[in-house]
Design a protein around this motif. Structure first.
Motif, PDB file in Angstrom:
ATOM      1  N   PRO A 195      14.295   0.439  16.759  1.00  0.00           N
ATOM      2  CA  PRO A 195      12.856   0.715  16.840  1.00  0.00           C
ATOM      3  C   PRO A 195      12.579   2.184  16.483  1.00  0.00           C
ATOM      4  CG  PRO A 195      13.637  -0.394  18.825  1.00  0.00           C
ATOM      5  CD  PRO A 195      14.844  -0.004  18.032  1.00  0.00           C
ATOM      6  N   ASN A 196      11.821   2.387  15.431  1.00  0.00           N
ATOM      7  CA  ASN A 196      11.523   3.728  14.951  1.00  0.00           C
ATOM      8  C   ASN A 196      10.053   3.738  14.536  1.00  0.00           C
ATOM      9  OD1 ASN A 196      11.109   5.778  12.764  1.00  0.00           O
ATOM     10  ND2 ASN A 196      13.263   6.224  13.176  1.00  0.00           N
ATOM     11  N   TYR A 197       9.330   4.763  14.952  1.00  0.00           N
ATOM     12  CA  TYR A 197       7.900   4.791  14.666  1.00  0.00           C
ATOM     13  C   TYR A 197       7.617   4.705  13.168  1.00  0.00           C
ATOM     14  CZ  TYR A 197       8.159   9.736  13.357  1.00  0.00           C
ATOM     15  OH  TYR A 197       8.451  10.913  12.730  1.00  0.00           O
ATOM     16  N   ARG A 198       8.477   5.262  12.315  1.00  0.00           N
ATOM     17  CA  ARG A 198       8.226   5.214  10.862  1.00  0.00           C
ATOM     18  C   ARG A 198       8.248   3.774  10.352  1.00  0.00           C
ATOM     19  NH1 ARG A 198      13.046   8.300   9.245  1.00  0.00           N
ATOM     20  NH2 ARG A 198      12.843   6.853   7.563  1.00  0.00           N
ATOM     21  N   TYR A 199       9.153   2.970  10.882  1.00  0.00           N
ATOM     22  CA  TYR A 199       9.246   1.575  10.447  1.00  0.00           C
ATOM     23  C   TYR A 199       8.003   0.794  10.900  1.00  0.00           C
ATOM     24  CZ  TYR A 199      14.181   3.048  10.302  1.00  0.00           C
ATOM     25  OH  TYR A 199      15.368   3.725  10.089  1.00  0.00           O
ATOM     26  N   TYR A 200       7.573   1.050  12.141  1.00  0.00           N
ATOM     27  CA  TYR A 200       6.373   0.378  12.638  1.00  0.00           C
ATOM     28  C   TYR A 200       5.129   0.845  11.890  1.00  0.00           C
ATOM     29  CZ  TYR A 200       8.829  -1.758  16.570  1.00  0.00           C
ATOM     30  OH  TYR A 200       9.670  -2.515  17.339  1.00  0.00           O
ATOM     31  N   LEU A 201       5.080   2.122  11.556  1.00  0.00           N
ATOM     32  CA  LEU A 201       3.943   2.647  10.797  1.00  0.00           C
ATOM     33  C   LEU A 201       3.836   1.950   9.435  1.00  0.00           C
ATOM     34  CD1 LEU A 201       1.653   4.753  10.430  1.00  0.00           C
ATOM     35  CD2 LEU A 201       3.400   6.294   9.497  1.00  0.00           C
ATOM     36  N   ALA A 202       4.939   1.889   8.736  1.00  0.00           N
ATOM     37  CA  ALA A 202       4.936   1.233   7.421  1.00  0.00           C
ATOM     38  C   ALA A 202       4.568  -0.242   7.556  1.00  0.00           C
ATOM     39  CB  ALA A 202       6.303   1.397   6.762  1.00  0.00           C
ATOM     40  N   ASN A 203       5.089  -0.886   8.584  1.00  0.00           N
ATOM     41  CA  ASN A 203       4.793  -2.302   8.795  1.00  0.00           C
ATOM     42  C   ASN A 203       3.314  -2.499   9.134  1.00  0.00           C
ATOM     43  OD1 ASN A 203       5.966  -4.854   8.668  1.00  0.00           O
ATOM     44  ND2 ASN A 203       6.189  -4.984  10.880  1.00  0.00           N
ATOM     45  N   GLY A 204       2.780  -1.622   9.975  1.00  0.00           N
ATOM     46  CA  GLY A 204       1.363  -1.713  10.309  1.00  0.00           C
ATOM     47  C   GLY A 204       0.478  -1.563   9.086  1.00  0.00           C
ATOM     48  N   LYS A 205       0.832  -0.619   8.216  1.00  0.00           N
ATOM     49  CA  LYS A 205       0.053  -0.429   6.985  1.00  0.00           C
ATOM     50  C   LYS A 205       0.134  -1.658   6.080  1.00  0.00           C
ATOM     51  CE  LYS A 205       0.227   4.611   6.775  1.00  0.00           C
ATOM     52  NZ  LYS A 205       0.732   5.782   6.029  1.00  0.00           N
ATOM     53  N   ALA A 206       1.314  -2.269   6.022  1.00  0.00           N
ATOM     54  CA  ALA A 206       1.461  -3.475   5.197  1.00  0.00           C
ATOM     55  C   ALA A 206       0.626  -4.619   5.763  1.00  0.00           C
ATOM     56  CB  ALA A 206       2.937  -3.867   5.100  1.00  0.00           C
ATOM     57  N   TYR A 207       0.675  -4.800   7.074  1.00  0.00           N
ATOM     58  CA  TYR A 207      -0.159  -5.839   7.692  1.00  0.00           C
ATOM     59  C   TYR A 207      -1.643  -5.542   7.483  1.00  0.00           C
ATOM     60  CZ  TYR A 207       3.478  -8.542  10.073  1.00  0.00           C
ATOM     61  OH  TYR A 207       4.535  -9.362  10.360  1.00  0.00           O
ATOM     62  N   PHE A 208      -2.029  -4.277   7.611  1.00  0.00           N
ATOM     63  CA  PHE A 208      -3.429  -3.915   7.399  1.00  0.00           C
ATOM     64  C   PHE A 208      -3.845  -4.270   5.969  1.00  0.00           C
ATOM     65  CE2 PHE A 208      -7.079  -1.306   6.494  1.00  0.00           C
ATOM     66  CZ  PHE A 208      -7.801  -1.361   7.675  1.00  0.00           C
ATOM     67  N   LYS A 209      -2.994  -3.950   5.031  1.00  0.00           N
ATOM     68  CA  LYS A 209      -3.297  -4.241   3.623  1.00  0.00           C
ATOM     69  C   LYS A 209      -3.432  -5.746   3.389  1.00  0.00           C
ATOM     70  CE  LYS A 209      -1.864  -2.565  -0.928  1.00  0.00           C
ATOM     71  NZ  LYS A 209      -0.835  -1.808  -1.660  1.00  0.00           N
ATOM     72  N   GLN A 210      -2.685  -6.536   4.172  1.00  0.00           N
ATOM     73  CA  GLN A 210      -2.789  -8.002   4.088  1.00  0.00           C
ATOM     74  C   GLN A 210      -3.980  -8.547   4.878  1.00  0.00           C
ATOM     75  OE1 GLN A 210       0.924  -9.796   5.446  1.00  0.00           O
ATOM     76  NE2 GLN A 210       1.420 -10.324   3.348  1.00  0.00           N
ATOM     77  N   LYS A 211      -4.689  -7.667   5.562  1.00  0.00           N
ATOM     78  CA  LYS A 211      -5.809  -8.029   6.425  1.00  0.00           C
ATOM     79  C   LYS A 211      -5.355  -8.835   7.642  1.00  0.00           C
ATOM     80  CE  LYS A 211      -9.098  -7.587   2.732  1.00  0.00           C
ATOM     81  NZ  LYS A 211     -10.203  -8.094   1.992  1.00  0.00           N
ATOM     82  N   LYS A 212      -4.136  -8.610   8.062  1.00  0.00           N
ATOM     83  CA  LYS A 212      -3.607  -9.211   9.296  1.00  0.00           C
ATOM     84  C   LYS A 212      -3.708  -8.140  10.378  1.00  0.00           C
ATOM     85  CE  LYS A 212      -0.645 -12.539   6.995  1.00  0.00           C
ATOM     86  NZ  LYS A 212       0.715 -13.070   6.832  1.00  0.00           N
ATOM     87  N   TYR A 213      -4.931  -7.980  10.853  1.00  0.00           N
ATOM     88  CA  TYR A 213      -5.254  -6.839  11.702  1.00  0.00           C
ATOM     89  C   TYR A 213      -4.623  -6.914  13.087  1.00  0.00           C
ATOM     90  CZ  TYR A 213      -8.496  -6.130   7.882  1.00  0.00           C
ATOM     91  OH  TYR A 213      -9.041  -5.962   6.635  1.00  0.00           O
ATOM     92  N   ASN A 214      -4.459  -8.126  13.638  1.00  0.00           N
ATOM     93  CA  ASN A 214      -3.777  -8.234  14.937  1.00  0.00           C
ATOM     94  C   ASN A 214      -2.359  -7.698  14.846  1.00  0.00           C
ATOM     95  OD1 ASN A 214      -5.674  -9.374  16.811  1.00  0.00           O
ATOM     96  ND2 ASN A 214      -5.538 -11.293  15.674  1.00  0.00           N
ATOM     97  N   ASP A 215      -1.653  -8.065  13.781  1.00  0.00           N
ATOM     98  CA  ASP A 215      -0.289  -7.574  13.590  1.00  0.00           C
ATOM     99  C   ASP A 215      -0.281  -6.069  13.333  1.00  0.00           C
ATOM    100  OD1 ASP A 215       1.024 -10.098  13.898  1.00  0.00           O
ATOM    101  OD2 ASP A 215       0.409 -10.625  11.866  1.00  0.00           O
ATOM    102  N   ALA A 216      -1.292  -5.581  12.627  1.00  0.00           N
ATOM    103  CA  ALA A 216      -1.398  -4.136  12.394  1.00  0.00           C
ATOM    104  C   ALA A 216      -1.584  -3.409  13.721  1.00  0.00           C
ATOM    105  CB  ALA A 216      -2.557  -3.838  11.445  1.00  0.00           C
TER     106      ALA A 216
END
Length: 181
Positions: A57-78
């Motif tokens: 678990p690393n904040y950089r990995y979660y940050l990148a994942n959150g941005k990818a989910y946001f870009k997919q419009k999967k806001y709950n996952d973001a």
């Protein structure tokens, strides 16, 4: 190095080789995920980021994942991923993490949570010159009936960037809401 040179084909080859040698190489998963993100292959990028977070678990990995989910419009996952960024980033390396989660909440129409995050982010140094933040903050405030605060944020955004179209749109919404055309 290939990633930073935007040489994505060679980056994928090198990262795949690194993962062949060590399938738990979180940095290789992270950078391959960034390549996929930049190539707009979001499902592959999310898989790599999630695999990396499962290993370490690393904040950089979660940050990148959150941005990818946001870009997919999967806001709950973001929201979930940005919450991990907030929890894990103890050195405040990601200065806009509250903004990102608040933005995700706003897209879900969970305005109280969006306002809480935006209020907290608005008190940070990073927010003072964040031209993307103030129009979004203003729109959430407008939605919540905080018209005067919204107007201040739209005007502040325009003072930072006079051509800010989101702030101009926000002002139009403000004047329409108060009935002043």
């Amino acid at each position: 190095a290939f990633y930073y040179l935007n040489n994505y084909a060679n980056a994928i080859t090198a990262l795949n080789q690194a993962l062949t040698l060590d399938e738990n190489n979180t940095e290789a998963l992270y950078y391959r995920g960034l390549v996929y993100y930049d190539e707009n292959d979001l499902s592959k990028s999310i898989k790599d980021f999630e695999d990396a977070t499962k290993i370490m678990p690393n904040y950089r990995y979660y940050l990148a994942n959150g941005k990818a989910y946001f870009k997919q419009k999967k806001y709950n996952d973001a929201v979930t991923n940005f919450a991990f960024v907030i929890q894990l980033d103890t050195t405040n390396a990601v200065t806009n993490k509250l903004y990102l989660r608040g933005l995700s909440f706003s897209r879900l129409k969970i305005m109280n949570q969006a306002l809480d995050d935006f209020d907290a982010y608005g008190k940070t140094e990073a927010a003072k010159t964040d031209t993307a933040f103030f129009p979004e903050y203003g729109m959430v405030q407008l939605f919540a009936g905080k018209n005067d605060e919204a107007l201040k944020n739209f005007n502040h955004a325009l003072s930072l960037s006079p051509a800010n179209s989101k702030a101009q749109f926000g002002l139009g919404c403000y004047y329409a809401k108060i009935g002043s055309f």
